[in-house]
Design a protein around this motif. Structure first.
Motif, mmCIF file in Angstrom:
data_model
loop_
_atom_site.group_PDB
_atom_site.id
_atom_site.type_symbol
_atom_site.label_atom_id
_atom_site.label_comp_id
_atom_site.label_asym_id
_atom_site.label_seq_id
_atom_site.Cartn_x
_atom_site.Cartn_y
_atom_site.Cartn_z
ATOM 1 N N ILE A 78 0.868 -1.177 0.000
ATOM 2 C CA ILE A 78 0.000 0.000 0.000
ATOM 3 C C ILE A 78 0.907 1.229 0.000
ATOM 4 N N PRO A 79 0.791 2.088 -0.997
ATOM 5 C CA PRO A 79 1.701 3.241 -1.104
ATOM 6 C C PRO A 79 1.343 4.352 -0.111
ATOM 7 N N PHE A 128 -1.225 -13.519 -12.280
ATOM 8 C CA PHE A 128 -1.166 -13.191 -10.850
ATOM 9 C C PHE A 128 -1.887 -11.876 -10.568
ATOM 10 N N ILE A 129 -1.682 -10.872 -11.414
ATOM 11 C CA ILE A 129 -2.356 -9.584 -11.231
ATOM 12 C C ILE A 129 -3.866 -9.754 -11.364
ATOM 13 N N ARG A 243 -0.995 -1.862 -4.602
ATOM 14 C CA ARG A 243 -0.093 -1.937 -5.748
ATOM 15 C C ARG A 243 0.709 -3.229 -5.701
ATOM 16 N N CYS A 244 1.054 -3.678 -6.880
ATOM 17 C CA CYS A 244 1.937 -4.834 -7.009
ATOM 18 C C CYS A 244 3.065 -4.443 -7.949
ATOM 19 N N PHE A 251 1.562 -2.330 -10.969
ATOM 20 C CA PHE A 251 0.137 -2.490 -11.255
ATOM 21 C C PHE A 251 -0.663 -1.938 -10.073
ATOM 22 N N CYS A 252 -1.744 -1.204 -10.355
ATOM 23 C CA CYS A 252 -2.551 -0.574 -9.313
ATOM 24 C C CYS A 252 -3.948 -1.180 -9.281
#
Length: 256
Positions: A78-79, A128-129, A243-244, A251-252
């Motif tokens: 988590i940003p 995965f995303i 985010r990943c 990726f968000c």
């Protein structure tokens, strides 16, 4: 394969002379064709790979796993977008740590981890995303407060981190981790820690310096936070997206 490609290029360059199909005037030197860009990149990639584990290029940091082509270091988080005043707070903390003989490097970005760093093969990234999106798309935004100073080391004891532990929002973070873990299990990847200490790393240094930072130094560091102007505002934020990061791709996944 590389030798076969180069042999093919040599064969292609000389075949024109053998068959007499060149348009060059007789007696004029015909320069060989330059290798295609893809071939040049192939050799450049090999040179780049040789330096990926060079600690001098990463501030002395040691990889937790050996780099292999096609393997992408991946983690979910988590940003946190800091205000300028928050960065001033971190600078004060680093000054106190330096007075105790520990010289830390400020993190280039701030976040709260929701997974360990795992290795994904390139062709697994998109599936995965999609799995993460499927499990997280119905989750709502929530408040986080990270205001308790704490010292951490990685499992190998090769790096030490100064962080802010979450005091509000842990139950929501556990819900996120539970869903992320399900996606990790689908790909036979390591899940998060059983008893996680959710935190936001502020700075790091090479080696195990926990002994120097804990005790009286930690007490002084917490006082800096408690006395800093508007620290109660600077250390709270809304978790609005997950985010990943896989390699150099991010990726968000927005929360509701």
């Amino acid at each position: 394969m590389e030798q076969a490609v180069m042999m093919a290029l040599v064969s292609y360059s000389s075949s024109e002379d053998d068959e007499g199909e060149t348009t060059e005037p007789p007696g004029r030197f015909l320069p060989p064709l330059p290798p295609p860009t893809t071939v040049l990149r192939m050799f450049q990639d090999r040179e780049d790979d040789e330096g990926l584990d060079d600690r001098t290029k990463h501030g002395g940091r040691i990889r937790s796993f050996t780099h292999e082509r096609g393997n992408w270091a991946t983690y979910v988080y988590i940003p946190f977008q800091p205000q300028d005043e928050f960065l001033d707070l971190v600078d004060e903390l680093l000054s106190v740590a330096a007075e105790h003989g520990v010289f830390l490097t400020k993190m280039s970005e701030f976040h709260i981890s929701q997974s360990q760093t795992v290795v994904l093969r390139h062709h697994w990234i998109n599936p995965f995303i999609e799995s993460l999106k499927d499990k997280l798309h119905c989750m709502y935004r929530f408040l986080c407060i990270a205001d308790r100073i704490k010292v951490y080391t990685n499992q190998e004891k090769t790096r030490t981190f100064l962080g802010l532990e979450v005091s509000v929002g842990s139950e929501h973070l556990l819900e996120v981790v539970s869903e992320v873990d399900q996606s990790l299990k689908e790909f036979n990847l390591q899940t998060f820690y059983e008893e996680p200490s959710f935190h936001m790393s502020l700075a790091w240094c090479v080696g195990d310096k926990a002994g120097k930072l804990e005790g009286s130094c930690l007490v002084e560091l917490q006082k800096v936070i408690d006395r800093f102007e508007d620290s109660d505002i600077l250390t709270r934020f809304n978790a609005e997206e997950i985010r990943c990061k896989a390699g150099n791709k991010t990726f968000c996944i927005p929360l509701l």
